[in-house]
Design a protein around this motif. Structure first.
Motif, PDB file in Angstrom:
ATOM      1  N   LEU A 232      40.521  -2.309 -10.462  1.00 29.53           N
ATOM      2  CA  LEU A 232      39.945  -2.722  -9.174  1.00 29.53           C
ATOM      3  C   LEU A 232      41.063  -3.143  -8.224  1.00 29.53           C
ATOM      4  CD1 LEU A 232      36.865  -4.750 -10.474  1.00 29.53           C
ATOM      5  CD2 LEU A 232      36.900  -2.416  -9.604  1.00 29.53           C
ATOM      6  N   THR A 233      41.856  -2.166  -7.820  1.00 30.13           N
ATOM      7  CA  THR A 233      43.036  -2.423  -6.998  1.00 30.13           C
ATOM      8  C   THR A 233      42.925  -1.706  -5.649  1.00 30.13           C
ATOM      9  OG1 THR A 233      44.214  -0.499  -7.882  1.00 30.13           O
ATOM     10  CG2 THR A 233      44.451  -2.585  -9.067  1.00 30.13           C
ATOM     11  N   GLU A 234      43.832  -2.089  -4.761  1.00 26.18           N
ATOM     12  CA  GLU A 234      43.883  -1.447  -3.444  1.00 26.18           C
ATOM     13  C   GLU A 234      44.258   0.025  -3.575  1.00 26.18           C
ATOM     14  OE1 GLU A 234      43.109  -1.809   0.564  1.00 26.18           O
ATOM     15  OE2 GLU A 234      42.953  -3.361  -0.954  1.00 26.18           O
ATOM     16  N   LEU A 235      45.165   0.312  -4.510  1.00 26.96           N
ATOM     17  CA  LEU A 235      45.585   1.693  -4.744  1.00 26.96           C
ATOM     18  C   LEU A 235      44.399   2.555  -5.161  1.00 26.96           C
ATOM     19  CD1 LEU A 235      47.808   3.849  -5.102  1.00 26.96           C
ATOM     20  CD2 LEU A 235      48.088   3.029  -7.461  1.00 26.96           C
ATOM     21  N   ALA A 236      43.579   2.033  -6.061  1.00 22.28           N
ATOM     22  CA  ALA A 236      42.402   2.777  -6.529  1.00 22.28           C
ATOM     23  C   ALA A 236      41.447   3.058  -5.381  1.00 22.28           C
ATOM     24  CB  ALA A 236      41.693   1.991  -7.626  1.00 22.28           C
ATOM     25  N   ALA A 237      41.280   2.083  -4.499  1.00 23.89           N
ATOM     26  CA  ALA A 237      40.385   2.250  -3.352  1.00 23.89           C
ATOM     27  C   ALA A 237      40.884   3.365  -2.428  1.00 23.89           C
ATOM     28  CB  ALA A 237      40.267   0.933  -2.587  1.00 23.89           C
ATOM     29  N   ILE A 238      42.191   3.353  -2.127  1.00 26.87           N
ATOM     30  CA  ILE A 238      42.776   4.365  -1.238  1.00 26.87           C
ATOM     31  C   ILE A 238      42.688   5.752  -1.869  1.00 26.87           C
ATOM     32  CG2 ILE A 238      44.894   5.128  -0.107  1.00 26.87           C
ATOM     33  CD1 ILE A 238      43.672   2.604   1.137  1.00 26.87           C
ATOM     34  N   ILE A 239      42.995   5.846  -3.166  1.00 28.48           N
ATOM     35  CA  ILE A 239      42.931   7.136  -3.863  1.00 28.48           C
ATOM     36  C   ILE A 239      41.508   7.682  -3.846  1.00 28.48           C
ATOM     37  CG2 ILE A 239      43.087   8.233  -6.146  1.00 28.48           C
ATOM     38  CD1 ILE A 239      45.499   6.450  -6.708  1.00 28.48           C
ATOM     39  N   ALA A 240      40.533   6.820  -4.118  1.00 33.48           N
ATOM     40  CA  ALA A 240      39.132   7.245  -4.155  1.00 33.48           C
ATOM     41  C   ALA A 240      38.692   7.826  -2.814  1.00 33.48           C
ATOM     42  CB  ALA A 240      38.243   6.061  -4.533  1.00 33.48           C
ATOM     43  N   VAL A 241      39.050   7.150  -1.731  1.00 29.15           N
ATOM     44  CA  VAL A 241      38.647   7.620  -0.393  1.00 29.15           C
ATOM     45  C   VAL A 241      39.370   8.918  -0.044  1.00 29.15           C
ATOM     46  CG1 VAL A 241      38.531   7.045   2.056  1.00 29.15           C
ATOM     47  CG2 VAL A 241      38.198   5.253   0.338  1.00 29.15           C
ATOM     48  N   SER A 242      40.658   8.975  -0.316  1.00 31.62           N
ATOM     49  CA  SER A 242      41.454  10.173   0.004  1.00 31.62           C
ATOM     50  C   SER A 242      40.946  11.402  -0.736  1.00 31.62           C
ATOM     51  CB  SER A 242      42.928   9.930  -0.332  1.00 31.62           C
ATOM     52  OG  SER A 242      43.442   8.842   0.398  1.00 31.62           O
ATOM     53  N   LEU A 243      40.661  11.241  -2.034  1.00 37.82           N
ATOM     54  CA  LEU A 243      40.179  12.368  -2.842  1.00 37.82           C
ATOM     55  C   LEU A 243      38.862  12.926  -2.328  1.00 37.82           C
ATOM     56  CD1 LEU A 243      40.982  11.267  -6.515  1.00 37.82           C
ATOM     57  CD2 LEU A 243      42.074  13.089  -5.193  1.00 37.82           C
ATOM     58  N   ASN A 244      38.068  12.078  -1.720  1.00 34.71           N
ATOM     59  CA  ASN A 244      36.792  12.536  -1.182  1.00 34.71           C
ATOM     60  C   ASN A 244      36.946  13.348   0.097  1.00 34.71           C
ATOM     61  OD1 ASN A 244      34.214  11.563  -2.601  1.00 34.71           O
ATOM     62  ND2 ASN A 244      35.502   9.744  -2.681  1.00 34.71           N
ATOM     63  N   LYS A 245      38.054  13.149   0.793  1.00 35.75           N
ATOM     64  CA  LYS A 245      38.237  13.830   2.079  1.00 35.75           C
ATOM     65  C   LYS A 245      39.158  15.033   2.003  1.00 35.75           C
ATOM     66  CE  LYS A 245      38.054  14.968   6.271  1.00 35.75           C
ATOM     67  NZ  LYS A 245      36.927  15.810   6.667  1.00 35.75           N
ATOM     68  N   ILE A 246      40.145  15.021   1.124  1.00 29.50           N
ATOM     69  CA  ILE A 246      41.136  16.102   1.045  1.00 29.50           C
ATOM     70  C   ILE A 246      40.492  17.494   0.964  1.00 29.50           C
ATOM     71  CG2 ILE A 246      42.922  17.137  -0.427  1.00 29.50           C
ATOM     72  CD1 ILE A 246      43.918  14.275  -0.972  1.00 29.50           C
ATOM     73  N   PRO A 247      39.498  17.738   0.100  1.00 26.32           N
ATOM     74  CA  PRO A 247      38.912  19.088   0.006  1.00 26.32           C
ATOM     75  C   PRO A 247      38.330  19.597   1.321  1.00 26.32           C
ATOM     76  CG  PRO A 247      38.232  17.750  -1.856  1.00 26.32           C
ATOM     77  CD  PRO A 247      38.898  16.826  -0.901  1.00 26.32           C
ATOM     78  N   ASN A 248      37.742  18.705   2.125  1.00 24.94           N
ATOM     79  CA  ASN A 248      37.191  19.118   3.420  1.00 24.94           C
ATOM     80  C   ASN A 248      38.291  19.540   4.385  1.00 24.94           C
ATOM     81  OD1 ASN A 248      35.356  16.704   2.301  1.00 24.94           O
ATOM     82  ND2 ASN A 248      34.062  18.152   3.382  1.00 24.94           N
ATOM     83  N   VAL A 249      39.390  18.798   4.370  1.00 23.92           N
ATOM     84  CA  VAL A 249      40.532  19.148   5.229  1.00 23.92           C
ATOM     85  C   VAL A 249      41.093  20.496   4.809  1.00 23.92           C
ATOM     86  CG1 VAL A 249      42.841  18.472   5.995  1.00 23.92           C
ATOM     87  CG2 VAL A 249      41.099  16.726   5.599  1.00 23.92           C
ATOM     88  N   VAL A 250      41.219  20.702   3.493  1.00 23.00           N
ATOM     89  CA  VAL A 250      41.756  21.964   2.964  1.00 23.00           C
ATOM     90  C   VAL A 250      40.934  23.151   3.461  1.00 23.00           C
ATOM     91  CG1 VAL A 250      42.079  23.334   0.864  1.00 23.00           C
ATOM     92  CG2 VAL A 250      42.815  20.959   0.914  1.00 23.00           C
ATOM     93  N   VAL A 251      39.619  23.050   3.372  1.00 27.34           N
ATOM     94  CA  VAL A 251      38.741  24.155   3.784  1.00 27.34           C
ATOM     95  C   VAL A 251      38.934  24.490   5.254  1.00 27.34           C
ATOM     96  CG1 VAL A 251      36.332  24.825   4.167  1.00 27.34           C
ATOM     97  CG2 VAL A 251      36.999  23.762   2.010  1.00 27.34           C
ATOM     98  N   THR A 252      38.951  23.470   6.106  1.00 19.73           N
ATOM     99  CA  THR A 252      39.082  23.684   7.556  1.00 19.73           C
ATOM    100  C   THR A 252      40.436  24.268   7.918  1.00 19.73           C
ATOM    101  OG1 THR A 252      37.621  21.782   7.942  1.00 19.73           O
ATOM    102  CG2 THR A 252      38.892  22.584   9.821  1.00 19.73           C
ATOM    103  N   VAL A 253      41.505  23.680   7.371  1.00 20.22           N
ATOM    104  CA  VAL A 253      42.864  24.144   7.697  1.00 20.22           C
ATOM    105  C   VAL A 253      43.112  25.536   7.133  1.00 20.22           C
ATOM    106  CG1 VAL A 253      45.325  23.688   7.406  1.00 20.22           C
ATOM    107  CG2 VAL A 253      43.757  21.799   7.877  1.00 20.22           C
ATOM    108  N   ARG A 254      42.589  25.817   5.958  1.00 22.61           N
ATOM    109  CA  ARG A 254      42.759  27.156   5.360  1.00 22.61           C
ATOM    110  C   ARG A 254      42.159  28.227   6.262  1.00 22.61           C
ATOM    111  NH1 ARG A 254      39.749  28.458  -0.206  1.00 22.61           N
ATOM    112  NH2 ARG A 254      38.003  27.989   1.187  1.00 22.61           N
ATOM    113  N   GLU A 255      40.975  27.963   6.801  1.00 25.23           N
ATOM    114  CA  GLU A 255      40.356  28.937   7.713  1.00 25.23           C
ATOM    115  C   GLU A 255      41.169  29.091   8.984  1.00 25.23           C
ATOM    116  OE1 GLU A 255      37.849  30.857   6.712  1.00 25.23           O
ATOM    117  OE2 GLU A 255      38.228  29.761   4.849  1.00 25.23           O
ATOM    118  N   GLY A 256      41.759  27.978   9.435  1.00 24.42           N
ATOM    119  CA  GLY A 256      42.619  28.050  10.609  1.00 24.42           C
ATOM    120  C   GLY A 256      43.868  28.865  10.333  1.00 24.42           C
TER     121      GLY A 256
END
Length: 212
Positions: free
Chosen positions: A80-104
């Motif tokens: 239950l650390t700050e690092l875990a919180a940041i990783i959890a949020v980032s992992l949820n968003k990275i795939p969406n960014v990948v899809v959009t940028v890949r199409e671009g």
């Protein structure tokens, strides 16, 4: 009227700004990490078929894993650390960014790059002056959608495993069935996010399309 009264009381006590600041910190750190990693991976996938074939399945997997599962796994693995919180949020968003940028990346006008190559423009300058500007609309679209998604996930992360932040306060109010305070904190955070959209992302969106 009661909601605004609660808002003023929380502002005077300093509670609102303290928890709002912590949540915004988590939002922007996670946002920057997700945007940088997602952009790099998206460009690689959009320009290399082998990389795209290898990573596409993984990206689809992460796109379909519920946000709650990634949050729980992050807390289990990293505590239950700050690092875990940041990783959890980032992992949820990275795939969406990948899809959009890949199409671009797939829609890049190669003729412009050929012109730069013919005139022997240095590769670094070619990337920043000819390639990257064509991705700006996709990056801005990803950023605008991303910030809206990330702040919602941050609240869940805070609710489940942090001792501060807007999500933590909402959980605290929920335990006492304090609906007015829940609405007050929600209103404050939504207003801040709308201001960020209007002041930062809309002007960036207009600027991103000027290259055309």
């Amino acid at each position: 009227f009661i909601i605004f009264k609660i808002l003023l009381a929380e502002i005077n006590e300093g509670e609102l700004f303290f928890h709002l600041g912590i949540t915004l910190y988590r939002v922007f750190v996670s946002f920057i990490i997700a945007l940088i990693i997602g952009t790099i991976v998206g460009i690689l996938m959009g320009n290399n078929k082998r990389i795209n074939s290898f990573l596409d399945g993984w990206n689809i997997l992460f796109l379909n894993i519920p946000a709650l599962v990634l949050i729980i796994l992050s807390y289990v693995w990293f505590g239950l650390t700050e690092l875990a919180a940041i990783i959890a949020v980032s992992l949820n968003k990275i795939p969406n960014v990948v899809v959009t940028v890949r199409e671009g990346a797939k829609s890049i006008d190669r003729k412009l790059l050929e012109i730069a190559y013919i005139y022997k423009v240095p590769k670094l300058k070619m990337f920043f002056k000819f390639y990257l500007p064509q991705l700006y609309p996709y990056l801005i679209a990803s950023a605008r959608g991303g910030i809206a998604l990330i702040w919602k996930i941050v609240l869940v992360v805070e609710l489940l495993g942090r001792s501060n932040g807007i999500g933590f306060k909402l959980h605290e109010f929920f335990q006492f069935f304090d609906i007015s305070s829940i609405l007050a904190y929600t209103l404050a955070f939504v207003v801040v996010m709308i201001l960020i959209e209007k002041v930062i992302f809309q002007p960036l969106d207009n600027k991103a399309n000027k290259w055309r």
